[in-house]
Design a protein around this motif. Structure first.
Motif, short mmCIF file in Angstrom:
data_model
loop_
_atom_site.label_atom_id
_atom_site.label_comp_id
_atom_site.label_asym_id
_atom_site.label_seq_id
_atom_site.Cartn_x
_atom_site.Cartn_y
_atom_site.Cartn_z
N LEU A 59 10.06 -30.90 37.09
CA LEU A 59 9.13 -31.14 38.08
C LEU A 59 9.88 -31.56 39.51
O LEU A 59 9.21 -31.30 40.34
CB LEU A 59 8.47 -32.45 37.65
CG LEU A 59 7.37 -32.18 36.61
CD1 LEU A 59 6.88 -33.58 36.20
CD2 LEU A 59 6.10 -31.27 36.99
N ASP A 60 10.96 -31.93 39.25
CA ASP A 60 11.87 -32.37 40.58
C ASP A 60 12.74 -31.15 41.36
O ASP A 60 13.13 -31.35 42.23
CB ASP A 60 12.63 -33.41 40.39
CG ASP A 60 12.99 -34.36 41.61
OD1 ASP A 60 12.35 -34.37 42.58
OD2 ASP A 60 13.95 -35.21 41.56
N ALA A 61 12.34 -29.94 40.70
CA ALA A 61 13.08 -28.77 41.04
C ALA A 61 12.09 -27.97 41.81
O ALA A 61 11.07 -27.89 41.47
CB ALA A 61 13.74 -28.11 40.13
N ASP A 62 12.47 -27.53 43.14
CA ASP A 62 11.69 -26.41 43.93
C ASP A 62 12.30 -25.21 43.64
O ASP A 62 13.05 -24.69 44.37
CB ASP A 62 11.74 -27.12 45.38
CG ASP A 62 10.77 -26.38 46.19
OD1 ASP A 62 10.08 -25.61 45.37
OD2 ASP A 62 10.87 -26.20 47.32
N VAL A 106 7.59 -39.61 33.25
CA VAL A 106 8.15 -38.91 34.07
C VAL A 106 7.61 -39.25 35.53
O VAL A 106 8.40 -39.22 36.58
CB VAL A 106 7.99 -37.46 33.89
CG1 VAL A 106 8.43 -36.59 34.82
CG2 VAL A 106 8.59 -37.17 32.44
N GLY A 107 6.56 -39.45 35.51
CA GLY A 107 5.83 -39.96 36.80
C GLY A 107 6.49 -41.36 37.24
O GLY A 107 6.68 -41.54 38.51
N TYR A 108 6.76 -42.07 36.43
CA TYR A 108 7.50 -43.41 36.80
C TYR A 108 8.69 -42.96 37.73
O TYR A 108 9.07 -43.50 38.69
CB TYR A 108 7.76 -44.33 35.68
CG TYR A 108 6.67 -44.77 34.81
CD1 TYR A 108 5.37 -45.00 35.35
CD2 TYR A 108 7.08 -45.12 33.37
CE1 TYR A 108 4.45 -45.44 34.40
CE2 TYR A 108 6.00 -45.59 32.73
CZ TYR A 108 4.74 -45.99 33.15
OH TYR A 108 3.89 -46.28 32.49
N GLU A 109 9.61 -42.13 37.36
CA GLU A 109 10.77 -41.77 37.85
C GLU A 109 10.60 -41.23 39.21
O GLU A 109 11.33 -41.50 40.01
CB GLU A 109 11.69 -40.94 36.81
CG GLU A 109 12.87 -40.40 37.70
CD GLU A 109 14.11 -40.15 36.57
OE1 GLU A 109 15.02 -39.37 37.13
OE2 GLU A 109 13.87 -40.49 35.33
N LEU A 110 9.42 -40.31 39.09
CA LEU A 110 9.50 -39.62 40.57
C LEU A 110 8.94 -40.56 41.51
O LEU A 110 9.30 -40.52 42.67
CB LEU A 110 8.22 -38.56 40.19
CG LEU A 110 8.80 -37.24 39.29
CD1 LEU A 110 7.23 -36.61 39.18
CD2 LEU A 110 9.68 -36.47 39.89
N LEU A 123 2.48 -30.68 44.64
CA LEU A 123 1.01 -30.77 43.77
C LEU A 123 1.60 -30.85 42.02
O LEU A 123 0.87 -31.50 41.36
CB LEU A 123 0.31 -29.34 43.78
CG LEU A 123 -1.05 -29.11 43.26
CD1 LEU A 123 -1.84 -30.26 43.40
CD2 LEU A 123 -1.38 -27.67 43.52
N VAL A 124 2.67 -30.39 41.85
CA VAL A 124 3.25 -30.27 40.32
C VAL A 124 3.52 -31.71 40.23
O VAL A 124 3.44 -32.14 38.68
CB VAL A 124 4.43 -29.47 40.43
CG1 VAL A 124 5.55 -29.97 41.09
CG2 VAL A 124 4.51 -29.23 38.72
N TRP A 125 3.61 -32.61 41.10
CA TRP A 125 3.97 -34.10 40.37
C TRP A 125 2.85 -34.77 39.92
O TRP A 125 2.76 -35.71 39.15
CB TRP A 125 4.56 -34.91 41.63
CG TRP A 125 6.06 -34.48 42.07
CD1 TRP A 125 6.63 -33.51 41.70
CD2 TRP A 125 6.87 -35.16 42.77
NE1 TRP A 125 8.02 -33.51 42.28
CE2 TRP A 125 8.06 -34.65 42.85
CE3 TRP A 125 6.59 -36.57 43.56
CZ2 TRP A 125 9.40 -35.03 43.61
CZ3 TRP A 125 7.65 -37.01 44.38
CH2 TRP A 125 8.96 -36.38 44.25
#
Length: 398
Positions: free
Chosen positions: A45-48, A298-302, A313-315
């Protein structure tokens, strides 16, 4: 059982319904497993980069494999006596195999595919084969399991040898599909037919406790994620708020599960006319809730690491999608046990869905706060509706 007599490994009526210390020890591997799953999801999720969705699909496949190992073991120890030496050997062997799978997980779609698939196949086929060898009466179920798991072993192992990740994913998807099809259909086997658990030989209270324990493990893993993330970032007001928000959301998920339905799970399993059917249905529901909690973590870390700025958007799949998936799974869970629709959960699900178009214009921390507010509203309405009312007996619709 029929055909070959009653297995001497089957639980007696006086056997303890509580999970054994060995089973709790076994669960520790899955704390490690869920952490690996979270790490993979965060990386994707954190990779573009192109192929991000394919990477998410790979992670889901690996989670499904891990869950099958855990749930097959829980079903086995709920039917057979985990205090007997053969069952303890099975649990220890499954624990070792699961640990190998988790170690291989980060590179399962690269050069450790055979390690992951080989460990999975060894656990799933080795378990019924060993039980059949130590007690011939176990052939009633073991022959069916060996047949079906042998079928799925072919795409599992073949996928480990193919080069392109898409081919491996396709073969492992087929393998997972075969494993779940066999589980849901009772492993119908040529000349043997389907298998159905006879009588009340499943320890319903034990299986209920095992599901509750795994869900608590998942909540604990989410605490590990946001605690580790917060401790590794610069301390400021935004990140401190994000940390508190992560803690609050985790408490709300716990409350939503255990407020009523979670407290009645053991009674529902104990009193069910078909505890095997209810246990199987609950396995799928708990898989959804476990996946939702992992995604939420995972959302917490983001939003702890990136509290401000635009939300890719993917987050939203993690920050909003995780709580939405939990409400969907938890609402189904409530219906399975109480036989009624949970309107607060449906309302929360609809509210989060309606907020998605606006969420793309909010910073990550605000999106996380929005999800927490909706969850708090669901839990609050639940508390108001049932204030002062003792939980009634569970009434599963089936």
């Amino acid at each position: 059982m029929t055909g070959t007599g009653e297995s001497r490994l089957v639980r007696g009526e006086a056997s303890s319904q509580r999970a054994t210390f060995l089973e709790l020890f076994f669960d520790l591997v899955f704390v490690f497993a869920l952490t690996r799953v979270s790490q993979r999801l965060i990386t994707e999720l954190d990779a573009d980069r192109p192929g991000r969705l394919f990477g998410l699909g790979q992670t889901i496949l690996l989670l499904l494999g891990i869950w099958l190992v855990w749930s097959f073991t829980a079903l086995t120890t709920s039917r057979l006596d985990p205090d007997r030496s053969p069952l303890q050997i099975v649990v220890v062997f499954s624990m070792l195999g699961a640990l190998v799978m988790v170690i291989a997980m980060p590179e399962a779609f690269e050069d450790r595919g055979l390690l992951f698939a080989g460990a999975y196949v060894a656990i799933q086929i080795g378990r019924p084969l060993f039980l059949r060898l130590v007690n011939a009466a176990e052939a009633v179920i073991s022959n069916r399991l060996i047949f079906w798991l042998g079928l799925s072993a072919m795409p599992w192992l073949l996928g480990a040898f193919v080069g392109p990740p898409w081919a491996r994913a396709a073969l492992w998807t087929l393998a997972i599909g075969l494993d779940y099809t066999g589980l849901v259909s009772g492993w119908p086997t040529p000349r043997l037919g389907r298998w159905r658990l006879p009588g009340r030989s499943l320890a319903g209270e034990h299986l209920a406790e095992r599901y509750q324990q795994f869900l608590l493990i998942t909540l604990g893993e989410s605490i590990l994620v946001f605690g580790t993330t917060f401790s590794g970032t610069r301390l400021d007001l935004d990140r401190s708020v994000a940390f508190l928000l992560s803690f609050l959301t985790t408490v709300l998920l716990w409350r939503a599960y255990f407020h009523r339905a979670g407290r009645l799970l053991a009674a529902a399993m104990t009193n069910a006319r078909r505890p095997d059917a209810l246990g199987l249905a609950l396995s799928h529901t708990h898989l959804v809730m476990v996946a939702a909690i992992v995604l939420t973590s995972v959302g917490y870390e983001l939003f702890i690491e990136h509290p401000r700025g635009e939300v890719p958007l993917v987050w939203l799949a993690a920050i909003l999608g995780g709580p939405m998936l939990f409400l969907a799974g938890n609402g189904t869970f409530v219906y399975q046990l109480l036989g009624r629709v949970s309107w607060p959960r449906i309302g929360g699900l609809v509210a989060m869905g309606l907020l998605v178009p606006a969420a793309v214009h909010l910073p990550p921390l605000a999106v996380g706060a929005t999800a927490a507010v909706v969850l708090a509203a669901v839990v609050g309405v639940d508390a108001i509706l049932y204030r002062g009312r003792a939980p009634g007996p569970p009434t599963p619709p089936a």
